[in-house]
Design a protein around this motif. Sequence first.
Motif, short mmCIF file in Angstrom:
data_model
loop_
_atom_site.label_atom_id
_atom_site.label_comp_id
_atom_site.label_asym_id
_atom_site.label_seq_id
_atom_site.Cartn_x
_atom_site.Cartn_y
_atom_site.Cartn_z
N ASP A 1 0.83 -1.21 0.00
CA ASP A 1 0.00 0.00 0.00
C ASP A 1 0.86 1.26 0.00
O ASP A 1 0.58 2.22 -0.73
N MET A 2 1.91 1.24 0.81
CA MET A 2 2.79 2.42 0.90
C MET A 2 3.50 2.67 -0.42
O MET A 2 3.76 3.82 -0.78
N ALA A 3 3.81 1.60 -1.16
CA ALA A 3 4.50 1.76 -2.44
C ALA A 3 3.58 2.39 -3.48
O ALA A 3 4.00 3.24 -4.27
N ALA A 4 2.33 1.96 -3.50
CA ALA A 4 1.40 2.43 -4.53
C ALA A 4 0.85 3.82 -4.25
O ALA A 4 0.58 4.59 -5.18
N TYR A 5 0.66 4.14 -2.99
CA TYR A 5 -0.07 5.36 -2.65
C TYR A 5 0.54 6.66 -3.21
O TYR A 5 -0.20 7.48 -3.79
N PRO A 6 1.85 6.92 -3.08
CA PRO A 6 2.35 8.23 -3.53
C PRO A 6 2.13 8.51 -5.00
O PRO A 6 2.05 9.68 -5.40
N TRP A 7 2.02 7.46 -5.81
CA TRP A 7 1.78 7.67 -7.23
C TRP A 7 0.33 8.05 -7.52
O TRP A 7 0.02 8.51 -8.63
N THR A 8 -0.54 7.87 -6.56
CA THR A 8 -1.97 8.13 -6.79
C THR A 8 -2.42 9.51 -6.34
O THR A 8 -3.54 9.91 -6.66
N VAL A 9 -1.57 10.23 -5.61
CA VAL A 9 -2.04 11.51 -5.05
C VAL A 9 -2.28 12.56 -6.13
O VAL A 9 -2.97 13.54 -5.90
N THR A 10 -1.73 12.33 -7.30
CA THR A 10 -1.93 13.26 -8.42
C THR A 10 -3.06 12.79 -9.34
O THR A 10 -3.08 13.12 -10.53
N TRP A 11 -4.01 12.06 -8.79
CA TRP A 11 -5.09 11.47 -9.59
C TRP A 11 -5.81 12.53 -10.43
O TRP A 11 -6.17 12.28 -11.58
N GLU A 12 -6.02 13.71 -9.88
CA GLU A 12 -6.81 14.71 -10.59
C GLU A 12 -6.10 15.18 -11.86
O GLU A 12 -6.69 15.25 -12.94
#
Length: 241
Positions: free
Chosen positions: A166-177
Amino acid sequence: MYDVHYWPTPNGKKVTILLEELGAPYTVVPVNIGRGDQFSDDFLAISPNNRMPALVDHAPKDGGAPVSVFESGAIMMYVAEKEGRFWPQEDVRAKYDVVQWVVWQMANQGPKFGEQGHFNRAPDSVGDLTYARTRFNDEVHRLFGVMNVRLYDRPYLAGDTYTIADMAAYPWTVTWESRGIDLAEFKHFKRWFDELSARPAVQKGLAVTAGPPIDPSTLTPEDQARIRKLLYNQRARPAPA
């Protein structure tokens, strides 16, 4: 004590999130990738792929000389195994549930998200980018769907427990918008994303800096060209004579 050779990109933030979740002491060693620090001989000695982050553990479990690790996924596995948290070791099924999702992130999410950003930022003057932009916009959408489907019947990527996956994937998703994602389309992902976003250690790990960020609007065309030449279209370095 860990030294984290770091610049605040998603790959760097994976590692700081883990260290903050662990409450482990660490020192940030800035690697200014816009300046070219990643090509220095000292950095290449611990990260031969000239990419950050890299980690040096000055107190390895065997009590021997410092251990250096490069590649963010390998760093997370090393630290989680040493500290005994966020990566189960005894249950082979649980262990490899985590491994496969860390590898998924390294081999799919990170590269495809990175290529999307690369081609969407590229100036139109380089040529028709329609195919490349469509290709990677679609891949990013697909990968959000992979996470959404995975999370529809379990709380975390590797199952019932919050892990380094989860920690690995999360930072890449914060720019979803900015990636053109509508979270209403991915409700199971959004539930996971909102939960992780509220974790104090995640917030602290995301906030770690390594010096003032570069404001692209302040760069001259010459500076922009220099940075593009530094970061893109790299070719092989010659081996020592």
